[in-house]
Design a protein around this motif. Structure first.
Motif, PDB file in Angstrom:
ATOM      1  N   THR A   1       0.743  -1.445  -0.191  1.00 26.60           N
ATOM      2  CA  THR A   1       0.305   0.142  -0.051  1.00 26.60           C
ATOM      3  C   THR A   1       0.835   1.132  -0.139  1.00 26.60           C
ATOM      4  O   THR A   1       0.249   2.447  -0.103  1.00 26.60           O
ATOM      5  CB  THR A   1      -1.027  -0.037   1.294  1.00 26.60           C
ATOM      6  N   ASN A   2       1.927   0.935  -0.282  1.00 21.99           N
ATOM      7  CA  ASN A   2       3.198   2.674  -0.397  1.00 21.99           C
ATOM      8  C   ASN A   2       3.272   3.298   0.894  1.00 21.99           C
ATOM      9  O   ASN A   2       2.755   4.327   1.159  1.00 21.99           O
ATOM     10  CB  ASN A   2       2.377   3.424  -1.307  1.00 21.99           C
ATOM     11  N   GLY A   3       2.997   2.918   2.287  1.00 26.76           N
ATOM     12  CA  GLY A   3       3.071   2.593   3.550  1.00 26.76           C
ATOM     13  C   GLY A   3       1.982   2.772   3.976  1.00 26.76           C
ATOM     14  O   GLY A   3       1.590   4.045   4.852  1.00 26.76           O
ATOM     15  N   ILE A   4       0.840   3.217   3.107  1.00 23.38           N
ATOM     16  CA  ILE A   4      -0.547   4.077   3.715  1.00 23.38           C
ATOM     17  C   ILE A   4      -0.880   3.196   5.031  1.00 23.38           C
ATOM     18  O   ILE A   4      -1.176   2.772   6.142  1.00 23.38           O
ATOM     19  CB  ILE A   4      -1.919   3.724   3.060  1.00 23.38           C
ATOM     20  N   LEU A   5      -0.430   1.264   4.555  1.00 25.53           N
ATOM     21  CA  LEU A   5      -1.176   0.697   6.076  1.00 25.53           C
ATOM     22  C   LEU A   5       0.303   0.080   6.628  1.00 25.53           C
ATOM     23  O   LEU A   5       1.242   0.575   5.744  1.00 25.53           O
ATOM     24  CB  LEU A   5      -2.117  -0.225   5.510  1.00 25.53           C
ATOM     25  N   GLY A   6       0.539  -0.458   7.057  1.00 27.14           N
ATOM     26  CA  GLY A   6       1.334  -1.748   8.374  1.00 27.14           C
ATOM     27  C   GLY A   6       3.035  -1.003   9.159  1.00 27.14           C
ATOM     28  O   GLY A   6       2.347   0.504   8.719  1.00 27.14           O
ATOM     29  N   GLN A   7       3.407  -1.095   9.088  1.00 25.60           N
ATOM     30  CA  GLN A   7       4.771  -0.902  10.039  1.00 25.60           C
ATOM     31  C   GLN A   7       4.701  -0.230  11.873  1.00 25.60           C
ATOM     32  O   GLN A   7       3.595   1.336  11.141  1.00 25.60           O
ATOM     33  CB  GLN A   7       5.659  -0.079   9.187  1.00 25.60           C
ATOM     34  N   VAL A   8       4.706  -0.936  12.382  1.00 26.60           N
ATOM     35  CA  VAL A   8       3.969   0.225  13.671  1.00 26.60           C
ATOM     36  C   VAL A   8       3.092   0.429  14.487  1.00 26.60           C
ATOM     37  O   VAL A   8       2.878   1.475  14.382  1.00 26.60           O
ATOM     38  CB  VAL A   8       5.343   1.567  14.316  1.00 26.60           C
ATOM     39  N   GLY A   9       2.212  -0.248  13.781  1.00 22.10           N
ATOM     40  CA  GLY A   9       0.959  -0.679  14.534  1.00 22.10           C
ATOM     41  C   GLY A   9       0.108   0.475  13.012  1.00 22.10           C
ATOM     42  O   GLY A   9      -0.966   0.944  13.411  1.00 22.10           O
ATOM     43  N   ALA A  10       0.624   0.614  12.194  1.00 23.04           N
ATOM     44  CA  ALA A  10      -0.381   1.389  11.296  1.00 23.04           C
ATOM     45  C   ALA A  10      -1.419   1.263  10.994  1.00 23.04           C
ATOM     46  O   ALA A  10      -2.822   2.323  10.377  1.00 23.04           O
ATOM     47  CB  ALA A  10       0.870   1.918  10.362  1.00 23.04           C
ATOM     48  N   ALA A  11      -1.423  -0.430  10.893  1.00 25.96           N
ATOM     49  CA  ALA A  11      -2.619  -0.618  10.223  1.00 25.96           C
ATOM     50  C   ALA A  11      -3.493  -0.502  11.446  1.00 25.96           C
ATOM     51  O   ALA A  11      -5.010  -0.684  10.674  1.00 25.96           O
ATOM     52  CB  ALA A  11      -2.255  -2.517  10.284  1.00 25.96           C
ATOM     53  N   GLU A  12      -3.324  -0.441  12.486  1.00 28.82           N
ATOM     54  CA  GLU A  12      -4.755  -0.358  13.550  1.00 28.82           C
ATOM     55  C   GLU A  12      -4.859   1.455  13.761  1.00 28.82           C
ATOM     56  O   GLU A  12      -6.118   1.833  13.588  1.00 28.82           O
ATOM     57  CB  GLU A  12      -4.053  -0.579  14.977  1.00 28.82           C
ATOM     58  N   ASP A  13      -3.830   1.827  13.750  1.00 32.26           N
ATOM     59  CA  ASP A  13      -3.457   3.571  14.261  1.00 32.26           C
ATOM     60  C   ASP A  13      -3.896   4.754  12.943  1.00 32.26           C
ATOM     61  O   ASP A  13      -4.729   5.417  12.961  1.00 32.26           O
ATOM     62  CB  ASP A  13      -2.038   3.967  14.493  1.00 32.26           C
ATOM     63  N   ASN A  14      -3.945   4.184  11.488  1.00 30.90           N
ATOM     64  CA  ASN A  14      -4.344   5.179  10.299  1.00 30.90           C
ATOM     65  C   ASN A  14      -4.793   4.129   9.182  1.00 30.90           C
ATOM     66  O   ASN A  14      -4.286   3.950   8.904  1.00 30.90           O
ATOM     67  CB  ASN A  14      -2.153   5.497   9.784  1.00 30.90           C
ATOM     68  N   PRO A  15      -6.018   4.517   9.662  1.00 25.88           N
ATOM     69  CA  PRO A  15      -7.288   4.205   8.865  1.00 25.88           C
ATOM     70  C   PRO A  15      -6.768   4.277   7.542  1.00 25.88           C
ATOM     71  O   PRO A  15      -6.521   5.351   6.970  1.00 25.88           O
ATOM     72  CB  PRO A  15      -8.814   3.756   9.169  1.00 25.88           C
ATOM     73  N   LEU A  16      -7.113   2.882   5.947  1.00 27.20           N
ATOM     74  CA  LEU A  16      -7.408   3.943   5.045  1.00 27.20           C
ATOM     75  C   LEU A  16      -8.007   5.211   4.437  1.00 27.20           C
ATOM     76  O   LEU A  16      -9.147   4.719   5.626  1.00 27.20           O
ATOM     77  CB  LEU A  16      -7.162   2.352   4.044  1.00 27.20           C
ATOM     78  N   PRO A  17      -7.641   6.464   3.695  1.00 28.99           N
ATOM     79  CA  PRO A  17      -8.277   6.762   3.437  1.00 28.99           C
ATOM     80  C   PRO A  17      -9.484   6.434   2.855  1.00 28.99           C
ATOM     81  O   PRO A  17      -9.442   5.676   1.394  1.00 28.99           O
ATOM     82  CB  PRO A  17      -7.345   7.960   2.737  1.00 28.99           C
ATOM     83  N   GLN A  18     -11.102   7.003   3.220  1.00 25.47           N
ATOM     84  CA  GLN A  18     -12.128   6.811   2.460  1.00 25.47           C
ATOM     85  C   GLN A  18     -12.049   7.465   0.544  1.00 25.47           C
ATOM     86  O   GLN A  18     -11.215   9.075   0.890  1.00 25.47           O
ATOM     87  CB  GLN A  18     -13.147   7.014   2.954  1.00 25.47           C
ATOM     88  N   PRO A  19     -12.768   6.991  -0.398  1.00 26.64           N
ATOM     89  CA  PRO A  19     -12.235   8.375  -1.236  1.00 26.64           C
ATOM     90  C   PRO A  19     -12.968   9.186  -1.772  1.00 26.64           C
ATOM     91  O   PRO A  19     -12.518  10.466  -1.784  1.00 26.64           O
ATOM     92  CB  PRO A  19     -13.205   6.653  -2.637  1.00 26.64           C
ATOM     93  N   ALA A  20     -13.879   9.027  -0.708  1.00 29.39           N
ATOM     94  CA  ALA A  20     -15.109  10.394  -0.478  1.00 29.39           C
ATOM     95  C   ALA A  20     -13.801  11.421   0.378  1.00 29.39           C
ATOM     96  O   ALA A  20     -13.729  12.691   0.087  1.00 29.39           O
ATOM     97  CB  ALA A  20     -16.253   9.859   0.186  1.00 29.39           C
ATOM     98  N   ALA A  21     -13.875  10.869   1.567  1.00 31.28           N
ATOM     99  CA  ALA A  21     -12.624  11.588   2.114  1.00 31.28           C
ATOM    100  C   ALA A  21     -11.201  12.535   1.181  1.00 31.28           C
ATOM    101  O   ALA A  21     -10.281  12.673   1.693  1.00 31.28           O
ATOM    102  CB  ALA A  21     -11.730  11.054   3.288  1.00 31.28           C
ATOM    103  N   ALA A  22     -10.698  11.308   0.912  1.00 29.92           N
ATOM    104  CA  ALA A  22      -9.794  11.720  -0.161  1.00 29.92           C
ATOM    105  C   ALA A  22      -9.909  12.729  -0.372  1.00 29.92           C
ATOM    106  O   ALA A  22      -8.956  13.687  -1.104  1.00 29.92           O
ATOM    107  CB  ALA A  22      -8.815  10.443  -1.051  1.00 29.92           C
ATOM    108  N   GLU A  23     -10.520  12.838  -1.351  1.00 28.26           N
ATOM    109  CA  GLU A  23     -11.022  14.167  -2.208  1.00 28.26           C
ATOM    110  C   GLU A  23     -11.422  15.324  -1.606  1.00 28.26           C
ATOM    111  O   GLU A  23     -10.751  16.262  -2.072  1.00 28.26           O
ATOM    112  CB  GLU A  23     -12.488  13.450  -2.993  1.00 28.26           C
ATOM    113  N   ALA A  24     -11.669  15.476  -0.537  1.00 27.39           N
ATOM    114  CA  ALA A  24     -12.301  16.318   0.309  1.00 27.39           C
ATOM    115  C   ALA A  24     -11.154  17.054   0.736  1.00 27.39           C
ATOM    116  O   ALA A  24     -11.188  18.174   1.325  1.00 27.39           O
ATOM    117  CB  ALA A  24     -13.792  16.347   1.333  1.00 27.39           C
ATOM    118  N   ALA A  25      -9.787  16.458   1.095  1.00 31.19           N
ATOM    119  CA  ALA A  25      -9.086  16.718   1.263  1.00 31.19           C
ATOM    120  C   ALA A  25      -8.599  16.958   0.510  1.00 31.19           C
ATOM    121  O   ALA A  25      -7.056  17.719   0.195  1.00 31.19           O
ATOM    122  CB  ALA A  25      -8.468  15.340   2.703  1.00 31.19           C
ATOM    123  N   ALA A  26      -8.263  16.739  -1.031  1.00 28.01           N
ATOM    124  CA  ALA A  26      -7.537  17.155  -1.889  1.00 28.01           C
ATOM    125  C   ALA A  26      -7.966  18.953  -1.889  1.00 28.01           C
ATOM    126  O   ALA A  26      -7.346  19.751  -2.615  1.00 28.01           O
ATOM    127  CB  ALA A  26      -7.852  15.941  -3.442  1.00 28.01           C
TER     128      ALA A  26
END
Length: 217
Positions: A173-198
């Motif tokens: 996932t190119n660093g979006i998930l995984g490593q040092v508990g990121a799979a639990e702490d950093n949920p994947l951005p939802q498509p709509a949320a990603a568009e809003a952030a952009a």
């Protein structure tokens, strides 16, 4: 067929040549198994990437575990092939011993390798048959079934595999998930949320440009 219907005994050189031939054939079987596992892993990896794009974190975790199991299976098969090579080399040593001492000697190394090879499902039947022939020839002793020990080892490996899941997630996932508990702490951005952030980023950029223009005038 020999006298009274009995098979004539093979001389040591013929016996070793036959064992080596069987081992090489089983190595080719394992090579096919590796290719099959890797082909399935490629499909799972693609599915994991698709799930990440859609924001399906739970699905990503399940698929990452599948990839960990696939890679461990391939590593085990490579280890088994190495053990087969070790057995074949020991067979050559046995021939040298036979020429000097008149008989092939027992080999603890061969016995340990054969014991491990009998645990590989794809080649277990052939390895058991080879072990019986080697026991009859006096190279190894009759081996006891240690299936319970194998189960305990598998459980320990399953726990260790959890540590590999984050690495797979980070890699795919190119660093979006995984490593040092990121799979639990950093949920994947939802498509709509990603568009809003952009969109928010674009607004901030426009505001900065306006401020710079005001300063210049």
């Amino acid at each position: 067929m020999g006298l009274f219907g009995k098979e004539p005994e093979k001389n040591p050189r013929e016996q070793v040549r036959e064992w080596r031939s069987k081992l090489r054939r089983e190595q080719r079987t394992l090579d096919k198994q590796i290719r099959s596992i890797q082909a399935e892993e490629a499909k799972v990896k693609k599915s994991l990437k698709d799930a990440a794009k859609k924001g399906h974190k739970d699905v990503c975790n399940i698929l990452a575990k599948e990839m960990v199991r696939s890679r461990k299976a391939v590593n085990k098969i490579h280890a088994s092939k190495a053990q087969m090579n070790s057995v074949m080399m020991q067979m050559q040593n046995q021939l040298a011993t036979q020429r000097m001492a008149g008989a092939m000697a027992k080999s603890t190394e061969v016995m340990q390798s054969m014991n491990q090879l009998m645990k590989i499902p794809e080649i277990a039947a052939v390895m058991r048959e080879l072990s019986k022939e080697m026991t009859k020839a006096g190279i190894i002793e009759e081996m006891m079934d240690d299936a319970f020990e194998s189960v305990l080892e598998d459980e320990g490996e399953e726990e260790a595999a959890e540590a590999e899941v984050d690495k797979i997630l980070f890699e795919v996932t190119n660093g979006i998930l995984g490593q040092v508990g990121a799979a639990e702490d950093n949920p994947l951005p939802q498509p709509a949320a990603a568009e809003a952030a952009a969109a928010s980023d674009e607004e901030e950029e426009d505001e900065m440009r306006a401020r710079l223009e005001a300063l210049r005038s």
